[in-house]
Design an enzyme around this catalytic site. Structure first.
Site, mmCIF file in Angstrom:
data_model
loop_
_atom_site.group_PDB
_atom_site.id
_atom_site.type_symbol
_atom_site.label_atom_id
_atom_site.label_comp_id
_atom_site.label_asym_id
_atom_site.label_seq_id
_atom_site.Cartn_x
_atom_site.Cartn_y
_atom_site.Cartn_z
ATOM 1 N N LEU A 1 0.835 -1.206 0.000
ATOM 2 C CA LEU A 1 0.000 0.000 0.000
ATOM 3 C C LEU A 1 0.865 1.249 0.000
ATOM 4 O O LEU A 1 0.456 2.295 -0.482
ATOM 5 C CB LEU A 1 -0.904 0.007 1.234
ATOM 6 C CG LEU A 1 -2.018 -1.034 1.246
ATOM 7 C CD1 LEU A 1 -2.680 -1.064 2.613
ATOM 8 C CD2 LEU A 1 -3.059 -0.721 0.179
ATOM 9 N N GLY B 1 8.494 6.121 6.882
ATOM 10 C CA GLY B 1 9.790 6.060 7.524
ATOM 11 C C GLY B 1 9.959 4.838 8.392
ATOM 12 O O GLY B 1 11.077 4.399 8.639
ATOM 13 N N ASP C 1 3.002 11.534 15.759
ATOM 14 C CA ASP C 1 3.233 11.601 14.305
ATOM 15 C C ASP C 1 1.954 11.963 13.554
ATOM 16 O O ASP C 1 1.578 11.305 12.602
ATOM 17 C CB ASP C 1 3.804 10.261 13.808
ATOM 18 C CG ASP C 1 4.529 10.411 12.476
ATOM 19 O OD1 ASP C 1 4.763 11.557 12.049
ATOM 20 O OD2 ASP C 1 4.850 9.378 11.858
HETATM 21 N N1 LIG Z 1 -4.880 0.913 7.700
HETATM 22 C C1 LIG Z 1 -4.592 1.266 6.455
HETATM 23 N N2 LIG Z 1 -5.494 1.026 5.475
HETATM 24 C C2 LIG Z 1 -5.213 1.389 4.206
HETATM 25 N N3 LIG Z 1 -4.071 1.977 3.817
HETATM 26 C C3 LIG Z 1 -3.133 2.227 4.737
HETATM 27 C C4 LIG Z 1 -3.333 1.874 6.100
HETATM 28 N N4 LIG Z 1 -2.242 2.242 6.794
HETATM 29 C C5 LIG Z 1 -1.383 2.786 5.904
HETATM 30 N N5 LIG Z 1 -1.917 2.793 4.667
HETATM 31 C C6 LIG Z 1 -1.294 3.276 3.444
HETATM 32 O O1 LIG Z 1 0.076 2.957 3.465
HETATM 33 C C7 LIG Z 1 0.859 4.103 3.202
HETATM 34 C C8 LIG Z 1 2.138 4.036 3.971
HETATM 35 O O2 LIG Z 1 1.889 4.154 5.326
HETATM 36 P P1 LIG Z 1 3.035 4.425 6.354
HETATM 37 O O3 LIG Z 1 2.414 4.648 7.660
HETATM 38 O O4 LIG Z 1 4.047 3.383 6.235
HETATM 39 O O5 LIG Z 1 3.711 5.740 5.793
HETATM 40 P P2 LIG Z 1 3.486 7.212 6.214
HETATM 41 O O6 LIG Z 1 2.217 7.303 6.950
HETATM 42 O O7 LIG Z 1 3.647 8.027 4.977
HETATM 43 O O8 LIG Z 1 4.714 7.500 7.147
HETATM 44 P P3 LIG Z 1 4.894 7.164 8.694
HETATM 45 O O9 LIG Z 1 5.854 6.018 8.660
HETATM 46 O O10 LIG Z 1 5.495 8.376 9.271
HETATM 47 O O11 LIG Z 1 3.581 6.777 9.252
HETATM 48 C C9 LIG Z 1 -0.010 5.248 3.614
HETATM 49 O O12 LIG Z 1 0.285 6.372 2.820
HETATM 50 C C10 LIG Z 1 -1.405 4.765 3.324
HETATM 51 O O13 LIG Z 1 -1.794 5.102 2.024
#
Ligand SMILES: Nc1ncnc2c1ncn2[C@@H]1O[C@H](COP(=O)(O)OP(=O)(O)OP(=O)(O)O)[C@@H](O)[C@H]1O
Ligand SMILES: *[C@@H]1O[C@H](CO)[C@@H](O)[C@H](O)[C@H]1NC(C)=O
Ligand SMILES: *[C@@H]1O[C@H](CO)[C@@H](O)[C@H](O)[C@H]1NC(C)=O
Ligand SMILES: *[C@@H]1O[C@H](CO)[C@@H](O)[C@H](O)[C@H]1NC(C)=O
Ligand SMILES: *[C@@H]1O[C@H](CO)[C@@H](O)[C@H](O)[C@H]1NC(C)=O
Ligand SMILES: *[C@@H]1O[C@H](CO)[C@@H](O)[C@H](O)[C@H]1NC(C)=O
Ligand SMILES: [Mg+2]
Length: 670
Positions: free
Chosen positions: A354, A358, A474
């Protein structure tokens, strides 16, 4: 006329006489099976109940003989030369080992039935070391030899030979036959367990001996396999016995004769192949031999299977290995098995990815049994430090249920890896809408305002309404996920906490995302609800302005979104800060409220920032925003940040892709 009649009668009489003479049992016979025959047997030989002549039964170092009961009169009076004769027989050799069979069998003509002095093994029960080669033996034989004996100059271990008084053959040939059509030699394996037929022909005038063989289903070929001239008159005695001899050595086999026919001065009558008995299947001895062979094979196969199973189990264990410690027992219901997560995400395939931030990558998955959609966040984490506290918090958060929080379902731990399992949000994260990524439509103002409210509501819950204050650490657009009803839910809470403890206990890490980090974090390194409020303020501005927290001003210089909005306010053009993608379609009052609230929340002084409860009241217009003049906010965030030790220039370059910043606390100044 009458004389002609007499002549005719004479002819008939002479013919019938000839028939009687050839019909003489001693001149011609045929056995298509030996049931009821009165062959003379010795040694290992016997007639099996099914009518086979078994010369040897597989016992080692034995010999066996079978003789036609009556001696034959080979010498024809008056000159005393040996008559023409013809022999055919069907034989088979059964050995347990396909490569080793011993020693063979022979058809012979001999002056005696007393072979007590003959040796088994390579002597085939015909001769001994004393008399081999002695012309006084008066033995003619055709050998079917399955062992190559170098003393006897055997050509190979599968040959047929013509022997006279000697095991050293007069002539020998690899067993087989010459095909009638092609003339090509076709090899036959004597110990193939197949019945084969042999013909021996002797011509008195030509003093020629022909030996031919063929598989049981084929007729005799025109071309003999062996053909030699030898005056048998000097060899064969009168009377003489005919029969078969066979012997075994250390290597043994079962030697069988299935049928036999003989013709003195005539062709051997054909053997009725259809009447021949079936060959036995491998006997008891063979079965034990089979065990000798099959048992080791079985053991090897078994060991192989066991090894393979162990290997697969180990591989499976490695593949699905998890870390689980005693303290985790109470979190049992929140633990997922790695295998389930592995299967759910189809082995963490890229097509289920998805996105990644970080902390790690996020995969979409479907739980195996419930078919429940999940998002699995794979966080690489080597240190055990803080893990226990972190899991405790994760689980306690998991117990929380709030409509503005992404439900945390549980976790799984592996060596160097932590997996967090969340509800899957099909609409993805807010940033994709704000910046029109992935072809997502931009949100209208009421949706944005609604999401801001949702996030503040969720954050209020974390800060004040649940049992114990939880700091998100965050807050940002990508950690706000869009629900099916376009309401926002906060995800990724508390993850930063895992990273706050560096490997060196003296240093703490500021974890969060650059641009959302409160300036005092650099100094204190301590996350508080107010640091969350700061991030939330930046978030409000981000949503309202549709701009990243650190904007690119010109080619080289960077601008903090906070400073940019502040600048607009000072210039009295706050409306110009609102996202142009809204095309002016927004509630001016709400947008100004949002911008001012955003600035208030992201104030550098913590005591000026409102609490989340106050934020909710402002947003719900239950309380007016405190009257703030832009002069009250006379600060420059960029300068402040730089003085605190953050350098957005470096930061924004290094983190533009991942939007993640981990910095050592610069408590000792720059
Ligand atoms: N529960 C979820 N359901 C659907 N998509 C999700 C979910 N959690 C995360 N994502 C998707 O995965 C992507 C990456 O999430 P991730 O949390 O790894 O990165 P981030 O939010 O950009 O950075 P951080 O590591 O600071 O949270 C998100 O941009 C989102 O689109
Ligand atoms: C073979 O024959 C001998 C006797 O000649 C007998 O003692 C032995 O048991 C037989 N072996 C088998 C396997 O039939
Ligand atoms: C068979 O020959 C051996 C010597 O080769 C002799 O001792 C024995 O008596 C003979 N047996 C018979 C039955 O003639
Ligand atoms: C032996 O074979 C040759 C060649 O086929 C043949 O000419 C001859 O007549 C045969 N002799 C006997 C005794 O069968
Ligand atoms: C080979 O030829 C002979 C003589 O023509 C014939 O009797 C025999 O059946 C043939 N054999 C085969 C295998 O065709
Ligand atoms: C074969 O040998 C016998 C006896 O020595 C002799 O009488 C006969 O002529 C020989 N036959 C041939 C064809 O040479
Ligand atoms: Mg995230």
């Amino acid at each position: 006329m009458p004389s002609k009649k007499i002549m005719f009668f004479k002819l008939i009489i002479s013919l019938s006489l000839a028939a009687r003479s050839t019909g003489n049992e001693d001149d011609q016979f045929v056995y298509s099976g030996f049931t009821g025959s009165n062959l003379a047997l010795d040694g290992n030989a016997r007639i099996t109940p099914s009518g086979l002549l078994e010369l040897t039964n597989g016992t080692a170092r034995v010999k066996g003989h079978a003789f036609h009961p009556n001696p034959m009169r080979f010498h024809k009076s008056p000159d005393g030369t040996v008559q023409s004769f013809s022999v055919s027989f069907v034989f088979a050799i059964l050995s347990t080992d396909p490569d080793l069979s011993g020693h063979g069998l022979a058809f012979f003509i001999a002056p005696t039935r007393n072979f007590s002095a003959a040796f088994p093994t390579q002597y085939l029960g015909l001769f001994s070391d004393q008399n081999n080669g002695d012309p006084n033996n008066h033995i003619f034989a055709v050998e079917l030899d399955t062992i190559q004996n170098y003393d006897l100059e055997d050509i190979n271990s599968n040959h047929i030979g013509i022997n006279i008084n000697n095991l050293h053959s007069v002539q020998s040939h690899d067993a087989g036959y010459y095909s009638n059509q092609s003339g090509i030699f076709e090899r036959l394996a004597l110990n193939s367990h197949e019945a084969m037929q042999v013909w021996v022909n002797y011509d008195r005038e030509a003093i020629q001996i022909n030996v031919t063989m063929a598989p049981i289903n084929l007729a005799k070929s025109e071309r003999p396999l062996l053909s030699t001239t030898f005056n048998l008159s000097t060899v064969i005695t009168s009377p003489a016995y005919i029969g078969f001899s066979s012997s075994t050595g250390t290597v043994s086999a079962q030697h069988y004769v299935l049928g036999w026919s003989f013709g003195m001065d005539s062709l051997a009558p054909p053997i009725d192949i259809s009447k021949l008995s079936e060959l036995p299947r491998l006997g008891q001895k063979a079965q034990s031999m089979r065990l000798h062979i099959l048992l080791p094979i079985g053991i090897v196969v078994f060991l192989f299977a066991v090894t393979a199973t162990i290997f697969l189990l180990i591989r499976r264990n490695l593949r699905y290995a998890e870390l689980c410690e005693d303290w985790e027992v109470e979190y049992g219901p929140h633990r997922f098995s790695y295998k389930d997560l592995f299967d759910a995400t189809e082995g963490f395939k890229d097509k289920n990815l998805l996105g990644g931030g970080g902390f790690g990558k996020v995969y979409k998955g479907v739980l195996p049994i419930s078919r429940f959609n999940i998002a699995v966040k794979k966080v690489s984490h080597d240190s055990k430090q803080g893990m226990k506290e972190f899991i405790a918090e994760i689980v306690s958060i998991g117990r929380l249920q709030h409509r503005n929080l992404v439900q945390l379902l549980g976790y799984c731990r592996r060596k160097g890896e932590l997996l967090l399992v969340y509800d899957y949000m099909p609409n993805g994260s807010l940033d994709k809408y704000l910046y029109g990524k992935d072809g997502k439509p931009t949100l209208d103002w009421s949706q944005r305002f609604q999401i801001i409210k949702c996030v503040s509501n969720g954050l209020l819950y974390l800060h004040e309404e649940c049992e114990k204050t939880i700091i998100h650490r965050d807050i940002k657009a990508s950690n706000v996920l869009i629900d099916t009803e376009i309401s926002g839910r906060i995800g990724d809470f508390g993850l930063a906490r895992l990273y706050e403890h560096g490997s060196d206990p003296e240093t703490t890490h500021v974890v969060g995302t650059i641009g959302y980090l409160a300036p005092e974090l650099a100094r204190t390194g301590k996350a508080t609800p107010f640091t969350d409020v700061f991030s939330f303020g930046v978030f409000i501005l981000e949503v309202t302005c549709g701009q990243k927290p650190i904007m690119k001003d010109t080619e080289e210089s960077h601008l903090m979104l906070v400073d940019w909005v502040l600048e607009h306010w000072r210039k009295g053009s706050l409306n110009d800060a609102v996202d142009i993608k809204l095309q002016g379609k927004y509630d001016v009052g709400e947008a100004c409220l949002a911008l001012k609230l955003g600035l208030l929340c992201s104030h550098p002084f913590t005591n000026i920032r409102p609490t989340m409860r106050q934020v909710m009241q402002y947003l719900n217009k239950e309380m007016p925003l405190p009257e703030l003049m832009p002069t009250h906010l006379s600060f420059c965030m960029l300068a402040l940040m730089q003085s605190e030790g953050f350098n957005p220039y470096i930061i924004s370059h290094s983190s533009s892709a991942t939007s993640f910043g981990t910095m050592s606390s610069l408590s000792g100044g720059r």
